[in-house]
Motif scaffolding. Structure first.
Motif, PDB file in Angstrom:
ATOM      1  N   LEU A 160      44.880  65.861  18.140  1.00  0.00           N
ATOM      2  CA  LEU A 160      46.127  65.882  17.378  1.00  0.00           C
ATOM      3  C   LEU A 160      46.616  64.493  17.004  1.00  0.00           C
ATOM      4  O   LEU A 160      47.620  64.363  16.299  1.00  0.00           O
ATOM      5  N   THR A 161      45.905  63.445  17.442  1.00  0.00           N
ATOM      6  CA  THR A 161      46.244  62.091  16.995  1.00  0.00           C
ATOM      7  C   THR A 161      46.107  61.970  15.491  1.00  0.00           C
ATOM      8  O   THR A 161      46.830  61.192  14.860  1.00  0.00           O
TER       9      THR A 161
ATOM     10  N   VAL B  30      48.040  64.542  22.613  1.00  0.00           N
ATOM     11  CA  VAL B  30      48.207  63.726  21.398  1.00  0.00           C
ATOM     12  C   VAL B  30      47.578  62.346  21.528  1.00  0.00           C
ATOM     13  O   VAL B  30      47.730  61.507  20.633  1.00  0.00           O
TER      14      VAL B  30
ATOM     15  N   GLY C   7      51.281  65.221  14.913  1.00  0.00           N
ATOM     16  CA  GLY C   7      51.631  65.688  16.249  1.00  0.00           C
ATOM     17  C   GLY C   7      52.245  64.642  17.165  1.00  0.00           C
ATOM     18  O   GLY C   7      53.227  64.921  17.867  1.00  0.00           O
ATOM     19  N   PRO C   8      51.707  63.404  17.224  1.00  0.00           N
ATOM     20  CA  PRO C   8      52.306  62.409  18.129  1.00  0.00           C
ATOM     21  C   PRO C   8      53.764  62.095  17.825  1.00  0.00           C
ATOM     22  O   PRO C   8      54.469  61.588  18.703  1.00  0.00           O
TER      23      PRO C   8
END
Length: 496
Positions: free
Chosen positions: A430-431, A446, A435-436
């Motif tokens: 999710l990076t 993340v 998302g982060p």
């Protein structure tokens, strides 16, 4: 430091205090609640003033929050204040009526104060873990505009429905270089054109991953850095085009920070919603189409299904490029008519969208470059890619699907153009999306790059690749990419 994020629908403001992820009314309510607890332990002469000041701050802040909508993160703050209030106000009220002042005994006051402080502290911790996302300021020379279009392909039946007259429709959001808007111009909502659409999409995304919708109630409140329908930039001539497909169940806005950064550097980004695949797609007529792509749990069957869904996405990308070519040539009128350079086009995607980008590039020579953001290549790896490719991946660990790296490597090595695989240290799946910015900073979820560095690394590596392949800017591309992680370069002859 303050980040102003205007809400265009109702004039409210959700300014966020950097680091705390609290709006000014939330921050003032927090201060008032803490002051009520502290008042009990101050010298007698100071208690009345502090109690009155705390109430003067807390009550108006609570009223404002009630009017604009209280986030769940503030409920423990207000609960802690409610518990502390009788102990803080009682001595003040008794003194005004002439009765002797009363104070709770220490054996009751100490655990009570500790409990109140614990409740109050839960609020900012929760706000930090599940914040209203603050989007980074794009670093390019252009301001960013955005608009949403909907196109129907008359030649392609909708494969997810049984209606023979149903034709495939896609919703596309464009981010583009724009003129600078006046100060205070309303910024675009994050997850949709309206707050209602944003909440519909947010709830669908939460359900998809099994989270209660209230946990991420800050996400539909967010405002991006783009302005809806801002005038297109005067300078820059025709802009190169970047198409984007989101991850499985993902939505067109899931890489907004990345798209805005690219647009500020002179690219037009066109991100797709894939109906019946994206978590929720709100059409122009108000209908909402929800995802129907569900895994079975059987590896072979899921791979077959994923290959089919990827093929639909690849066809969507090809159709949207055709529409953008018509827009650039004037067959479709709009603000970007005549400003798109569809002779310089990259196709990109995250996760399953990355697989779709690879497949679309194999099928369609109009795409000049491809970027795969941590996407497993579903379906066949032939014919060979003829465009330069960049694959950004998280670190390969024992928990990674053992088929992923060999399959991705095979796809890159078969390419007839130089391709790159960049493994980003500290990245998770999710990076490579937004998302982060709004999920708890858990490394396994993340990554460990942080809310500031994550979008910077992904966008900077993408820009370096696009500048080299679409704009043919001179320089050592491999050297630039190596600054962001571990780089493998696949030259055309390496796989022969």
């Amino acid at each position: 430091m303050w980040h102003g994020v205007p809400r265009p629908e109702d004039g409210r403001v959700t300014e966020i205090i950097a680091g705390l992820y609290l709006s000014p009314p939330e921050f003032l309510a927090l201060l008032g609640a803490v002051a009520l607890v502290v008042a009990r332990w101050l010298p007698p002469a100071a208690r009345p003033r502090v109690t009155i000041a705390a109430g003067a701050v807390l009550v108006p802040s609570a009223i404002v929050l009630g009017a604009v909508g209280i986030r769940w993160q503030m409920l423990p703050v207000l609960a802690g204040a409610a518990v502390a209030a009788p102990f803080a106000l009682s001595p003040l009220l008794r003194r005004r009526t002439g009765r002797p002042a009363w104070r709770a005994r220490r054996w009751l006051a100490v655990p009570g104060s500790v409990a109140c402080v614990g409740l109050i502290a839960t609020g900012p911790v929760a706000a930090w873990a599940f914040p209203v996302p603050v989007f980074p300021e794009p670093s390019g020379r252009f301001a960013v505009g955005t608009r949403v279009v909907q196109w129907t392909d008359p030649r392609r039946p909708e494969s997810f429905t049984a209606d023979p007259h149903d034709r495939r429709t896609v919703v596309v959001q464009l981010w583009y270089p724009a003129r600078k808007s006046p100060a205070g111009a309303p910024r675009a909502p994050y997850l949709g054109r309206t707050e209602h659409e944003a909440r519909t999409v947010s709830d669908a995304l939460a359900r998809q991953v099994g989270l209660p919708g209230f946990l991420v109630d800050g996400v539909p409140r967010a405002r991006t850095r783009a302005v809806f329908d801002a005038p297109v930039a005067d300078a820059g001539g025709r802009f190169p085009v970047v198409l984007f497909s989101p991850g499985s169940g993902g939505v067109r806005t899931q890489n907004t920070a990345w798209a805005e950064e690219l647009a500020s550097h002179g690219y037009v980004v066109a991100a797709l919603d894939h109906p019946y695949d994206s978590a929720a797609v709100v059409l122009a007529d108000g209908r909402t189409i929800r995802s129907e792509t569900v895994s079975t749990g059987d590896r072979e069957e899921d791979e077959r299904l994923a290959a089919g869904w990827t093929a639909v996405r690849a066809a969507d990308l090809g159709f949207v490029l055709t529409q953008l070519d018509r827009l650039g040539g004037g067959e479709i009128t709009g603000p970007l008519t005549g400003r798109l350079d569809t002779g310089r086009v990259a196709v990109t995607g995250h996760s399953m969208g990355g697989a779709a980008a690879l497949l679309a590039a194999r099928r369609d020579r109009r795409f000049d470059a491809v970027v795969d953001l941590d996407g497993y290549p579903h379906g066949p790896v032939s014919p060979a890619l003829r465009q330069p490719a960049l694959a950004l991946t998280q670190a390969i660990t024992s928990g990674t699907d053992p088929r992923y790296l060999p399959r991705l490597t095979e796809a890159l090595e078969l390419s007839t153009a130089t391709s790159y695989r960049l493994t980003v240290p500290g990245a998770a799946h999710l990076t490579f999306m937004d998302g982060p910015l709004y999920l708890p900073p858990v490394p396994s979820l993340v990554g460990s790059l942080g809310r500031t560095e994550s979008p910077h690394v992904v966008a900077a590596a993408t820009l370096a690749f696009l500048d080299a392949t679409l704009r043919h800017e001179p320089g050592d591309l491999a050297g630039v990419l190596s600054a962001y992680g571990d780089l493998s370069v696949h030259h055309p002859d390496d796989g022969r």
